[in-house]
Design a protein around this motif. Structure first.
Motif, PDB file in Angstrom:
ATOM      1  N   PHE A  12       0.829  -1.194   0.000  1.00 46.99           N
ATOM      2  CA  PHE A  12       0.000   0.000   0.000  1.00 46.99           C
ATOM      3  C   PHE A  12       0.875   1.259   0.000  1.00 46.99           C
ATOM      4  O   PHE A  12       1.779   1.394   0.826  1.00 46.99           O
ATOM      5  CB  PHE A  12      -0.906  -0.027   1.227  1.00 46.99           C
ATOM      6  N   THR A  13       0.609   2.157  -0.935  1.00 44.16           N
ATOM      7  CA  THR A  13       1.403   3.383  -1.018  1.00 44.16           C
ATOM      8  C   THR A  13       0.674   4.512  -0.303  1.00 44.16           C
ATOM      9  O   THR A  13      -0.336   5.015  -0.787  1.00 44.16           O
ATOM     10  CB  THR A  13       1.656   3.767  -2.493  1.00 44.16           C
ATOM     11  N   ALA A  14       1.183   4.897   0.865  1.00 41.60           N
ATOM     12  CA  ALA A  14       0.520   5.929   1.663  1.00 41.60           C
ATOM     13  C   ALA A  14       0.940   7.324   1.231  1.00 41.60           C
ATOM     14  O   ALA A  14       0.161   8.266   1.298  1.00 41.60           O
ATOM     15  CB  ALA A  14       0.832   5.717   3.149  1.00 41.60           C
ATOM     16  N   VAL A  15       2.203   7.452   0.819  1.00 36.92           N
ATOM     17  CA  VAL A  15       2.705   8.718   0.285  1.00 36.92           C
ATOM     18  C   VAL A  15       3.355   8.404  -1.048  1.00 36.92           C
ATOM     19  O   VAL A  15       4.210   7.523  -1.136  1.00 36.92           O
ATOM     20  CB  VAL A  15       3.716   9.385   1.237  1.00 36.92           C
ATOM     21  N   ASP A  16       2.913   9.117  -2.077  1.00 34.82           N
ATOM     22  CA  ASP A  16       3.296   8.731  -3.429  1.00 34.82           C
ATOM     23  C   ASP A  16       4.024   9.883  -4.125  1.00 34.82           C
ATOM     24  O   ASP A  16       3.393  10.825  -4.601  1.00 34.82           O
ATOM     25  CB  ASP A  16       2.016   8.341  -4.195  1.00 34.82           C
ATOM     26  N   ASN A  17       5.347   9.823  -4.099  1.00 35.25           N
ATOM     27  CA  ASN A  17       6.132  10.750  -4.900  1.00 35.25           C
ATOM     28  C   ASN A  17       5.790  12.224  -4.601  1.00 35.25           C
ATOM     29  O   ASN A  17       5.484  12.992  -5.502  1.00 35.25           O
ATOM     30  CB  ASN A  17       5.878  10.428  -6.386  1.00 35.25           C
ATOM     31  N   VAL A  18       5.900  12.583  -3.345  1.00 34.47           N
ATOM     32  CA  VAL A  18       5.566  13.955  -2.938  1.00 34.47           C
ATOM     33  C   VAL A  18       6.826  14.810  -2.853  1.00 34.47           C
ATOM     34  O   VAL A  18       7.841  14.378  -2.309  1.00 34.47           O
ATOM     35  CB  VAL A  18       4.852  13.950  -1.567  1.00 34.47           C
ATOM     36  N   SER A  19       6.771  16.002  -3.411  1.00 34.73           N
ATOM     37  CA  SER A  19       7.868  16.964  -3.286  1.00 34.73           C
ATOM     38  C   SER A  19       7.319  18.268  -2.738  1.00 34.73           C
ATOM     39  O   SER A  19       6.198  18.661  -3.066  1.00 34.73           O
ATOM     40  CB  SER A  19       8.521  17.228  -4.648  1.00 34.73           C
ATOM     41  N   LEU A  20       8.108  18.926  -1.908  1.00 32.86           N
ATOM     42  CA  LEU A  20       7.730  20.271  -1.480  1.00 32.86           C
ATOM     43  C   LEU A  20       8.955  21.002  -0.962  1.00 32.86           C
ATOM     44  O   LEU A  20       9.932  20.380  -0.535  1.00 32.86           O
ATOM     45  CB  LEU A  20       6.610  20.243  -0.434  1.00 32.86           C
ATOM     46  N   THR A  21       8.905  22.300  -1.024  1.00 35.02           N
ATOM     47  CA  THR A  21      10.038  23.123  -0.599  1.00 35.02           C
ATOM     48  C   THR A  21       9.521  24.252   0.289  1.00 35.02           C
ATOM     49  O   THR A  21       8.556  24.924  -0.062  1.00 35.02           O
ATOM     50  CB  THR A  21      10.751  23.722  -1.824  1.00 35.02           C
ATOM     51  N   LEU A  22      10.153  24.424   1.452  1.00 36.71           N
ATOM     52  CA  LEU A  22       9.728  25.468   2.381  1.00 36.71           C
ATOM     53  C   LEU A  22      10.808  26.529   2.512  1.00 36.71           C
ATOM     54  O   LEU A  22      11.974  26.209   2.715  1.00 36.71           O
ATOM     55  CB  LEU A  22       9.467  24.884   3.771  1.00 36.71           C
ATOM     56  N   ARG A  23      10.381  27.806   2.414  1.00 29.25           N
ATOM     57  CA  ARG A  23      11.320  28.898   2.654  1.00 29.25           C
ATOM     58  C   ARG A  23      11.365  29.184   4.147  1.00 29.25           C
ATOM     59  O   ARG A  23      10.382  28.951   4.860  1.00 29.25           O
ATOM     60  CB  ARG A  23      10.852  30.146   1.909  1.00 29.25           C
ATOM     61  N   PRO A  24      12.499  29.701   4.619  1.00 32.88           N
ATOM     62  CA  PRO A  24      12.590  30.031   6.050  1.00 32.88           C
ATOM     63  C   PRO A  24      11.480  31.007   6.435  1.00 32.88           C
ATOM     64  O   PRO A  24      11.205  31.959   5.703  1.00 32.88           O
ATOM     65  CB  PRO A  24      13.961  30.705   6.175  1.00 32.88           C
ATOM     66  N   GLY A  25      10.851  30.737   7.566  1.00 31.36           N
ATOM     67  CA  GLY A  25       9.830  31.645   8.080  1.00 31.36           C
ATOM     68  C   GLY A  25       8.461  31.461   7.468  1.00 31.36           C
ATOM     69  O   GLY A  25       7.517  32.178   7.808  1.00 31.36           O
ATOM     70  N   GLU A  26       8.327  30.487   6.573  1.00 34.00           N
ATOM     71  CA  GLU A  26       7.050  30.308   5.892  1.00 34.00           C
ATOM     72  C   GLU A  26       6.000  29.682   6.822  1.00 34.00           C
ATOM     73  O   GLU A  26       6.337  28.938   7.750  1.00 34.00           O
ATOM     74  CB  GLU A  26       7.244  29.412   4.670  1.00 34.00           C
ATOM     75  N   ARG A  27       4.727  29.996   6.522  1.00 35.80           N
ATOM     76  CA  ARG A  27       3.611  29.326   7.213  1.00 35.80           C
ATOM     77  C   ARG A  27       2.905  28.478   6.178  1.00 35.80           C
ATOM     78  O   ARG A  27       2.240  28.980   5.279  1.00 35.80           O
ATOM     79  CB  ARG A  27       2.657  30.352   7.814  1.00 35.80           C
ATOM     80  N   PHE A  28       3.048  27.173   6.351  1.00 38.53           N
ATOM     81  CA  PHE A  28       2.652  26.235   5.313  1.00 38.53           C
ATOM     82  C   PHE A  28       1.487  25.388   5.799  1.00 38.53           C
ATOM     83  O   PHE A  28       1.562  24.761   6.858  1.00 38.53           O
ATOM     84  CB  PHE A  28       3.860  25.348   4.984  1.00 38.53           C
ATOM     85  N   GLY A  29       0.409  25.366   5.046  1.00 35.78           N
ATOM     86  CA  GLY A  29      -0.743  24.555   5.419  1.00 35.78           C
ATOM     87  C   GLY A  29      -0.754  23.253   4.632  1.00 35.78           C
ATOM     88  O   GLY A  29      -0.547  23.247   3.425  1.00 35.78           O
ATOM     89  N   LEU A  30      -0.957  22.125   5.339  1.00 37.79           N
ATOM     90  CA  LEU A  30      -1.029  20.824   4.663  1.00 37.79           C
ATOM     91  C   LEU A  30      -2.423  20.263   4.901  1.00 37.79           C
ATOM     92  O   LEU A  30      -2.814  20.018   6.052  1.00 37.79           O
ATOM     93  CB  LEU A  30       0.057  19.890   5.229  1.00 37.79           C
TER      94      LEU A  30
END
Ligand SMILES: Nc1ncnc2c1ncn2[C@@H]1O[C@H](COP(=O)(O)OP(=O)(O)OP(=O)(O)O)[C@@H](O)[C@H]1O
Ligand SMILES: [Mg+2]
Lengths: 242, 323
Positions: free
Chosen positions: A18-36
């Motif tokens: 079972f593939t729970a996470v499939d080829n995910v990429s993401l990039t965060l800049r310092p100080g960012e507020r990131f919603g998932l």
């Protein structure tokens, strides 16, 4: 442009077939507020498990602060500055709130060379900021739900993170409590901590995030400004189609 | 201040033990006293892993038996003196402890405990088939003359056991009060949360297992000369596992004083019963007391003390911050 604080590069996590996470990429800049965001079972927690080291990713790489941390155990990632809270709170039950935070200070902020008094005053400062000052000496097993959530965040903060990942810290809270926790996260971000917030409560996500990523069945289906992601037909379908 | 108090008490304890060997006329007190001291060491050592880290080791008998046979081997092969036997047994125990620590990578809770039982069966089987140390039928041992200032071997063993109690308790106390103890408690409460809070859980567990193993095994070594005889069935007796566990639980696992009190209480009761009734009734008493405490005082004697003698509000942190 400053270099990214976190770079997740084509991370995949499989449990058996079972593939729970499939080829995910993401990039965060310092100080960012990131919603998932993403419907139940879409792989959000699994993804942040791979980032924090609670799980090893099956494929892909996690780069934090310029270093590849993919193969590091969780405690080393925490020491480098990745802290998290848990969707279902995981307090150290036999310890007081103070001691819970001291674990983080003893072990995660290990390089900061604080003596016992400095440690305690740091904990006191964090707890006051979190509105937990009156609970310092209370056993963590006796805290209310909202207090537990706050303590989880406080414990994460005590490890002096560069990146804080909050996994549904607002689930099950009243609307005034949600605002409290939201204000806390925003205040922490103002202190320079990059934050990933996983949340189902949409108005909180909208108010908090600079940028939002939506997952469905392990894949990224949308990423961008909060308004644009919410307006995305695939996102609406994913949420309504549950 | 409190640190000095501890070392003063330790010095007084050893002096008293030595004084007893000078003044007591009857040897029986040393035969019985040695056993009580032995269980103090076993319970204290067991608690470092079982109490502080929450990994219940049912293989105390494997460590103890291996200690007995390390001594037998050292004596037969090299004629090694007792102190060297004890030291080598301790090191062997630390290595075995390290191996047990690796088990914790994959096994938790009851699975870990079962694995430690399996381990003790494997080690016992190995010894049973090792002819050099006597195999299944056991081996007779000759005591060398006691070392000065002692003129009786059992009195010397008694003082050695007293010193080992002090060493084991000093180490347990250090572990408990240092960052190691805080990390182990975090492991016991929630291993995943501990790891994500920066605690190197595997390293701490390996350390706790090795320290615990060191003393469990070291305490086996003088048992060979105490009995002047060693056989697998008694060296690897499951009674050691049950006792170490029961004494810690009955005394209380949160503080080093717990296993010490538990061992004192249970081992002296057992010695008394052995003399007055029979040694078979021991196991029964052990079982009854364990049930009694698990139901009535799950935090052991320490918990009882806290409940009755400490005002509730003054120390909400419980035993955690105690010395
Ligand atoms: N340890 C595991 N073993 C097997 N399957 C798992 C494991 N952990 C998660 N899964 C599965 O992976 C999928 C993604 O789970 P995950 O917890 O990451 O979702 P989520 O997006 O956090 O959901 P929620 O919003 O309900 O928290 C689910 O189908 C879950 O059953
Ligand atoms: Mg989740």
């Amino acid at each position: 442009m400053s270099h990214p604080v976190l770079h997740v590069d084509q991370v995949t996590k499989r449990f058996g077939g079972f593939t729970a996470v499939d080829n995910v990429s993401l990039t965060l800049r310092p100080g960012e507020r990131f919603g998932l965001i993403g419907p139940n079972g879409s792989g959000k927690t699994t993804l942040i498990n791979c980032i924090s080291g609670a799980l090893r990713s099956t494929e892909g790489r996690v780069t934090f602060d310029g270093h590849d941390v993919s193969t590091l155990p969780a405690y080393k990632r925490t020491r480098r500055g990745i802290a998290r809270s848990f969707q279902i709170p995981r307090p150290f039950k036999s310890m007081t709130v103070l001691e819970n935070l001291l674990v983080a200070i003893d072990f995660a902020a290990v390089g900061h060379g604080l003596n016992a008094r400095q440690q305690e005053s740091e904990v006191t400062a964090i707890l006051d900021k979190m509105g937990l000052g009156s609970k310092t000496h209370v056993l963590s097993s006796q805290l209310s739900q909202v207090e537990l959530r706050k303590m989880e965040l406080a414990r994460a903060v005590a490890s002096r993170p560069k990146l804080l990942i909050s996994d549904e810290a607002m689930a099950g809270l009243s609307s005034s409590e949600i605002d409290e926790v939201l204000d806390l996260l925003i205040a922490l971000n103002k202190d320079g901590i990059t934050i990933i917030m996983i949340e189902h409560i949409m108005h909180a996500v909208m108010r908090f995030s600079d940028r939002v990523l939506c997952m469905e069945a392990g894949r990224v289906i949308a990423e961008g400004a909060p308004k644009d992601v919410m307006a995305n037909p695939r996102v609406q379908e994913a949420y309504l189609g549950v | 201040m409190r640190g000095n108090g501890f070392w003063l008490a330790a010095a007084a304890f050893i002096s008293a033990a030595y004084g007893l060997t000078v003044f007591a006329t009857n040897d029986y007190v040393f035969f019985a006293g040695y056993i009580i001291l032995q269980f103090m060491v076993l319970a204290t050592a067991w608690n470092i892993l079982g109490g502080y880290a929450g990994y219940v080791n049912f293989g105390t008998n494997a460590f103890f038996g291996l200690g007995v046979y390390t001594a037998v081997f050292m004596a037969k092969a090299f004629g090694a003196p007792l102190l060297l036997q004890i030291l080598v047994a301790g090191l062997v125990g630390a290595v075995l402890g390290f191996a047990v620590g690796l088990l914790t990578l994959r096994m938790h809770g009851i699975f870990f405990s079962i694995a430690t039982i399996a381990m003790s069966i494997i080690i016992e089987t190995f010894i049973i088939n090792w002819k050099f140390v006597g195999g299944a039928s056991g081996v007779q041992l000759l005591r060398p003359p006691p070392t000065a200032p002692f003129d009786s071997y059992i009195r010397m063993l008694f003082v050695i056991a007293a010193v080992m109690v002090v060493l084991a308790v000093a180490v347990a106390r250090y572990v408990q009060n240092s960052w190691i103890g805080r990390g182990l408690r975090a492991v016991r409460d929630d291993e995943i949360a501990a790891e994500c809070t920066g605690v190197p859980t595997l390293q701490l567990k390996l350390l706790a297992c090795s320290i615990s193993g060191f003393f469990l095994c070291a305490m086996g070594a003088p048992a060979a000369m105490y009995l002047q005889y060693a056989d697998p069935a008694s060296a690897f007796n499951l009674n050691y596992s049950v006792s170490a566990l029961a004494m810690s639980l009955i005394g209380g696992t949160a503080h080093w004083i717990g296993p010490l009190l538990g061992a004192l209480l249970l081992a002296s009761t057992q010695q008394l019963l052995t003399v007055t009734i029979s040694s078979e009734v021991n196991v029964l008493v052990l079982g009854l007391m364990l049930v009694l405490f698990v139901v009535g005082a799950p935090d052991g004697l320490i918990g009882l003390y806290r409940r009755f003698f400490k005002p509730k509000s003054s120390d909400p942190s419980g035993g955690s911050s105690a010395p």
